[in-house]
Design a protein around this motif. Sequence first.
Motif, PDB file in Angstrom:
ATOM      1  N   GLN A  18      37.251 -52.483 -53.208  1.00 52.71           N
ATOM      2  CA  GLN A  18      37.867 -53.084 -52.022  1.00 52.71           C
ATOM      3  C   GLN A  18      36.792 -53.642 -51.095  1.00 52.71           C
ATOM      4  O   GLN A  18      36.934 -54.740 -50.551  1.00 52.71           O
ATOM      5  N   LEU A  19      35.715 -52.906 -50.916  1.00 54.81           N
ATOM      6  CA  LEU A  19      34.631 -53.354 -50.048  1.00 54.81           C
ATOM      7  C   LEU A  19      33.970 -54.602 -50.632  1.00 54.81           C
ATOM      8  O   LEU A  19      33.688 -55.558 -49.902  1.00 54.81           O
ATOM      9  N   ASP A  20      33.739 -54.616 -51.937  1.00 54.24           N
ATOM     10  CA  ASP A  20      33.161 -55.805 -52.585  1.00 54.24           C
ATOM     11  C   ASP A  20      34.029 -57.040 -52.338  1.00 54.24           C
ATOM     12  O   ASP A  20      33.517 -58.113 -52.015  1.00 54.24           O
ATOM     13  N   ARG A  21      35.337 -56.889 -52.493  1.00 53.01           N
ATOM     14  CA  ARG A  21      36.252 -58.026 -52.281  1.00 53.01           C
ATOM     15  C   ARG A  21      36.245 -58.471 -50.821  1.00 53.01           C
ATOM     16  O   ARG A  21      36.253 -59.667 -50.525  1.00 53.01           O
ATOM     17  N   PHE A  22      36.215 -57.512 -49.901  1.00 53.27           N
ATOM     18  CA  PHE A  22      36.167 -57.841 -48.477  1.00 53.27           C
ATOM     19  C   PHE A  22      34.888 -58.620 -48.155  1.00 53.27           C
ATOM     20  O   PHE A  22      34.929 -59.637 -47.458  1.00 53.27           O
ATOM     21  N   GLN A  53      35.723 -44.505 -42.688  1.00 51.17           N
ATOM     22  CA  GLN A  53      36.448 -43.346 -42.190  1.00 51.17           C
ATOM     23  C   GLN A  53      36.312 -43.223 -40.680  1.00 51.17           C
ATOM     24  O   GLN A  53      35.211 -43.419 -40.169  1.00 51.17           O
ATOM     25  N   PRO A  54      37.288 -42.885 -39.911  1.00 45.29           N
ATOM     26  CA  PRO A  54      38.677 -42.706 -40.332  1.00 45.29           C
ATOM     27  C   PRO A  54      39.387 -44.050 -40.527  1.00 45.29           C
ATOM     28  O   PRO A  54      40.292 -44.155 -41.345  1.00 45.29           O
ATOM     29  N   THR A  55      38.981 -45.064 -39.794  1.00 46.29           N
ATOM     30  CA  THR A  55      39.441 -46.430 -40.044  1.00 46.29           C
ATOM     31  C   THR A  55      38.193 -47.298 -40.140  1.00 46.29           C
ATOM     32  O   THR A  55      37.161 -46.990 -39.535  1.00 46.29           O
ATOM     33  N   PRO A  56      38.231 -48.401 -40.890  1.00 46.33           N
ATOM     34  CA  PRO A  56      37.033 -49.217 -41.084  1.00 46.33           C
ATOM     35  C   PRO A  56      36.464 -49.745 -39.760  1.00 46.33           C
ATOM     36  O   PRO A  56      37.192 -50.297 -38.934  1.00 46.33           O
ATOM     37  N   HIS A  57      35.159 -49.528 -39.574  1.00 51.00           N
ATOM     38  CA  HIS A  57      34.466 -49.994 -38.378  1.00 51.00           C
ATOM     39  C   HIS A  57      32.973 -50.138 -38.676  1.00 51.00           C
ATOM     40  O   HIS A  57      32.475 -49.612 -39.667  1.00 51.00           O
ATOM     41  N   PHE A  58      32.283 -50.863 -37.806  1.00 48.09           N
ATOM     42  CA  PHE A  58      30.849 -51.063 -37.972  1.00 48.09           C
ATOM     43  C   PHE A  58      30.084 -49.970 -37.247  1.00 48.09           C
ATOM     44  O   PHE A  58      30.486 -49.521 -36.170  1.00 48.09           O
ATOM     45  N   VAL A  59      28.976 -49.554 -37.839  1.00 46.01           N
ATOM     46  CA  VAL A  59      28.088 -48.548 -37.262  1.00 46.01           C
ATOM     47  C   VAL A  59      26.644 -48.986 -37.526  1.00 46.01           C
ATOM     48  O   VAL A  59      26.406 -49.891 -38.318  1.00 46.01           O
ATOM     49  N   LEU A 128      33.032 -61.491 -33.123  1.00 39.85           N
ATOM     50  CA  LEU A 128      32.894 -61.278 -34.568  1.00 39.85           C
ATOM     51  C   LEU A 128      33.219 -59.838 -34.946  1.00 39.85           C
ATOM     52  O   LEU A 128      33.885 -59.591 -35.958  1.00 39.85           O
ATOM     53  N   LEU A 129      32.737 -58.884 -34.145  1.00 38.50           N
ATOM     54  CA  LEU A 129      33.054 -57.477 -34.417  1.00 38.50           C
ATOM     55  C   LEU A 129      34.565 -57.259 -34.404  1.00 38.50           C
ATOM     56  O   LEU A 129      35.121 -56.634 -35.316  1.00 38.50           O
ATOM     57  N   ASP A 130      35.235 -57.769 -33.387  1.00 39.81           N
ATOM     58  CA  ASP A 130      36.689 -57.613 -33.282  1.00 39.81           C
ATOM     59  C   ASP A 130      37.397 -58.253 -34.469  1.00 39.81           C
ATOM     60  O   ASP A 130      38.282 -57.643 -35.085  1.00 39.81           O
ATOM     61  N   LEU A 131      37.017 -59.487 -34.801  1.00 45.86           N
ATOM     62  CA  LEU A 131      37.645 -60.220 -35.907  1.00 45.86           C
ATOM     63  C   LEU A 131      37.469 -59.485 -37.233  1.00 45.86           C
ATOM     64  O   LEU A 131      38.438 -59.259 -37.976  1.00 45.86           O
ATOM     65  N   LEU A 132      36.237 -59.088 -37.530  1.00 43.13           N
ATOM     66  CA  LEU A 132      35.958 -58.459 -38.819  1.00 43.13           C
ATOM     67  C   LEU A 132      36.544 -57.050 -38.913  1.00 43.13           C
ATOM     68  O   LEU A 132      37.022 -56.653 -39.974  1.00 43.13           O
ATOM     69  N   GLU A 133      36.538 -56.304 -37.814  1.00 39.81           N
ATOM     70  CA  GLU A 133      37.155 -54.975 -37.864  1.00 39.81           C
ATOM     71  C   GLU A 133      38.670 -55.095 -38.053  1.00 39.81           C
ATOM     72  O   GLU A 133      39.277 -54.286 -38.755  1.00 39.81           O
ATOM     73  N   ARG A 135      40.158 -57.571 -39.713  1.00 43.30           N
ATOM     74  CA  ARG A 135      40.313 -57.927 -41.135  1.00 43.30           C
ATOM     75  C   ARG A 135      40.098 -56.725 -42.026  1.00 43.30           C
ATOM     76  O   ARG A 135      40.791 -56.555 -43.024  1.00 43.30           O
ATOM     77  N   MET A 136      39.117 -55.881 -41.685  1.00 43.08           N
ATOM     78  CA  MET A 136      38.863 -54.687 -42.494  1.00 43.08           C
ATOM     79  C   MET A 136      40.062 -53.752 -42.463  1.00 43.08           C
ATOM     80  O   MET A 136      40.455 -53.207 -43.490  1.00 43.08           O
ATOM     81  N   SER A 137      40.632 -53.560 -41.284  1.00 49.83           N
ATOM     82  CA  SER A 137      41.763 -52.635 -41.184  1.00 49.83           C
ATOM     83  C   SER A 137      42.963 -53.155 -41.977  1.00 49.83           C
ATOM     84  O   SER A 137      43.773 -52.363 -42.453  1.00 49.83           O
ATOM     85  N   GLU A 138      43.052 -54.476 -42.155  1.00 49.05           N
ATOM     86  CA  GLU A 138      44.151 -55.060 -42.935  1.00 49.05           C
ATOM     87  C   GLU A 138      43.900 -55.023 -44.435  1.00 49.05           C
ATOM     88  O   GLU A 138      44.838 -55.000 -45.213  1.00 49.05           O
TER      89      GLU A 138
END
Length: 142
Positions: A18-22, A53-59, A128-133, A135-138
């Motif tokens: 899933q991460l590769d496809r994202f 975890q717990p939901t996709p986010h950047f760190v 960009l952070l908001d947009l990509l997070e 998209r990740m959650s979707e």
Amino acid sequence: MMFGNTQSELGDHKWRGQLDRFVKANQQDLAALFWGLWLENGNSKGTIGIDLQPTPHFVYCPQEAIENLNDQVENRLQEILGIVENHQPEIEVVMIGIGKGEIKLIQFAPEPAPPDCFKQVDKDVEGLLDLLEQRMSESLDS
């Protein structure tokens, strides 16, 4: 080392695909974010990570934390450490995916290069952070 895969073990590795496809679907926006964060912080905070975890986010993954983890797993992350230490931010993106108690290296050289991706995108780092997070959650199961 895994020799037999039970159904639950196969499910545990689903996040990698899933991460590769994202990443593939969002290369230019990820490259723009990578470059924007690089301009703001350089290496001072560590490598950008995608934590599922717990939901996709950047760190940020500090270099010291990656080195400590490498020590704990008998130097099995030595190659990742070398790539992180020697990457060229103007031409390649290096991030770390974190999921299900494992990590995965994310590395690609986008066309155009990260600085050009950032110039072409009509968003700042926060946008960009908001947009990509979002998209990740979707698109990524946690």
